[in-house]
Design an enzyme around this catalytic site. Structure first.
Site, PDB file in Angstrom:
ATOM      1  N   ARG A 188       0.668   6.194   7.681  1.00 41.23           N
ATOM      2  CA  ARG A 188       0.770   6.376   6.348  1.00 41.23           C
ATOM      3  C   ARG A 188       0.339   7.551   6.038  1.00 41.23           C
ATOM      4  NH1 ARG A 188       1.588   1.308   4.005  1.00 41.23           N
ATOM      5  NH2 ARG A 188       0.503  -0.337   4.959  1.00 41.23           N
ATOM      6  N   ASP A 191      14.633  -0.978   0.799  1.00 40.07           N
ATOM      7  CA  ASP A 191      15.416  -1.252   1.966  1.00 40.07           C
ATOM      8  C   ASP A 191      16.366  -2.314   1.433  1.00 40.07           C
ATOM      9  OD1 ASP A 191      16.391  -1.298   4.462  1.00 40.07           O
ATOM     10  OD2 ASP A 191      14.373  -2.262   5.375  1.00 40.07           O
ATOM     11  N   ASP A 244       4.239   2.870   6.507  1.00 40.68           N
ATOM     12  CA  ASP A 244       3.701   2.513   7.778  1.00 40.68           C
ATOM     13  C   ASP A 244       4.712   1.729   8.818  1.00 40.68           C
ATOM     14  OD1 ASP A 244       3.899   0.280   6.298  1.00 40.68           O
ATOM     15  OD2 ASP A 244       2.585  -0.630   8.077  1.00 40.68           O
ATOM     16  N   LYS A 284       0.853  -1.231  -0.178  1.00 43.28           N
ATOM     17  CA  LYS A 284       0.015  -0.084  -0.151  1.00 43.28           C
ATOM     18  C   LYS A 284       1.005   1.256   0.154  1.00 43.28           C
ATOM     19  CE  LYS A 284      -3.117  -2.402   3.147  1.00 43.28           C
ATOM     20  NZ  LYS A 284      -3.318  -2.453   4.450  1.00 43.28           N
ATOM     21  N   GLY A 285       1.948   1.121   0.506  1.00 44.19           N
ATOM     22  CA  GLY A 285       3.012   2.295   0.877  1.00 44.19           C
ATOM     23  C   GLY A 285       3.233   3.295  -0.547  1.00 44.19           C
ATOM     24  N   PHE A 332      14.588   3.576  10.184  1.00 43.78           N
ATOM     25  CA  PHE A 332      12.996   3.545   9.863  1.00 43.78           C
ATOM     26  C   PHE A 332      12.460   4.562   9.737  1.00 43.78           C
ATOM     27  CE2 PHE A 332       8.931   1.792  10.438  1.00 43.78           C
ATOM     28  CZ  PHE A 332       8.972   0.564   9.624  1.00 43.78           C
ATOM     29  N   VAL A 333      11.533   4.682   8.593  1.00 44.24           N
ATOM     30  CA  VAL A 333      10.751   6.136   8.408  1.00 44.24           C
ATOM     31  C   VAL A 333       9.282   5.837   8.410  1.00 44.24           C
ATOM     32  CG1 VAL A 333      12.781   7.515   7.408  1.00 44.24           C
ATOM     33  CG2 VAL A 333      11.596   5.995   5.990  1.00 44.24           C
TER      34      VAL A 333
END
Ligand code: IMP
Ligand code: MG
Length: 172
Positions: free
Chosen positions: A160, A98, A154, A39-40, A147-148
């Site tokens: 989000r 990542d 999310d 979904k990102g 981590f963002v």
């Protein structure tokens, strides 16, 4: 908790203006099939597509690859494309690269369906040795290994909808 804003709404918007121009040039005279990895990528994809001049169709693919803040190293197809990508000029939209594992598997999967071209647009790429070989054609920002969250990204489905990208600090 959320530590600090890494990329403001304005910073992201300005970068998208530049990326949209690059994409318009790269796909001049062609028809683009934008594939969002759910979904990102949704926030990135919609904001970018609104800036394009080239004709564009949209489809989505959902895979599962992450639980919490650590990679599971595997993906399952949760929701497949609705369109046939044979002979199409496909541009994949990813929120963040990542380890690169997810994208590598998606590239293999979609590549086997024989699109005319298959390129990558990513909002973020973490500066890590393990993803160095992944060919990102249109990159928003290179960031550190932290981590963002926000702008589609999310933490266990939260944050989000933040309009910016923020650093998450698990220790705070
Ligand atoms: P990779 O397979 O390790 O490249 O991970 C890709 C996916 O993991 C992304 O599409 C995100 O959904 C998730 N992910 C990786 N890093 C982050 C992060 O910093 N914040 C939120 N999600 C992340
Ligand atoms: Mg996620």
């Amino acid at each position: 908790m959320i530590d600090h804003i890494l990329l403001s709404e304005e910073t992201i918007a300005k970068r998208l203006d530049v990326l949209a121009k690059e994409i318009d040039v790269a796909y001049a005279g062609k028809e683009l099939l934008a594939v969002g990895i759910l979904k990102g990528s949704v926030f990135f994809l919609t904001d970018l597509l609104k800036r394009l001049q080239v004709p564009v169709a949209v489809d989505f693919l959902q895979v599962r690859s992450y639980a919490g803040t650590s990679s599971s190293g595997n993906i399952n197809i949760v929701h497949d494309l609705s369109m046939d990508i044979l002979d199409k000029d496909v541009l994949l939209f990813e929120d963040v690269i990542d380890s690169g594992l997810t994208l590598r598997k998606i590239l293999a999967l979609l590549g086997s369906r024989k699109p005319r071209s298959l390129r990558i647009a990513a909002l973020l790429k973490k500066k890590l040795p393990e993803n160095r070989d992944i060919p990102v054609d249109f990159l928003g920002f290179e960031i550190g290994p932290e981590f963002v969250v926000g702008y589609g990204l999310d933490l266990d489905e939260k944050y989000r909808n933040l309009p910016h990208v923020a650093v998450w600090d698990p220790a705070r």
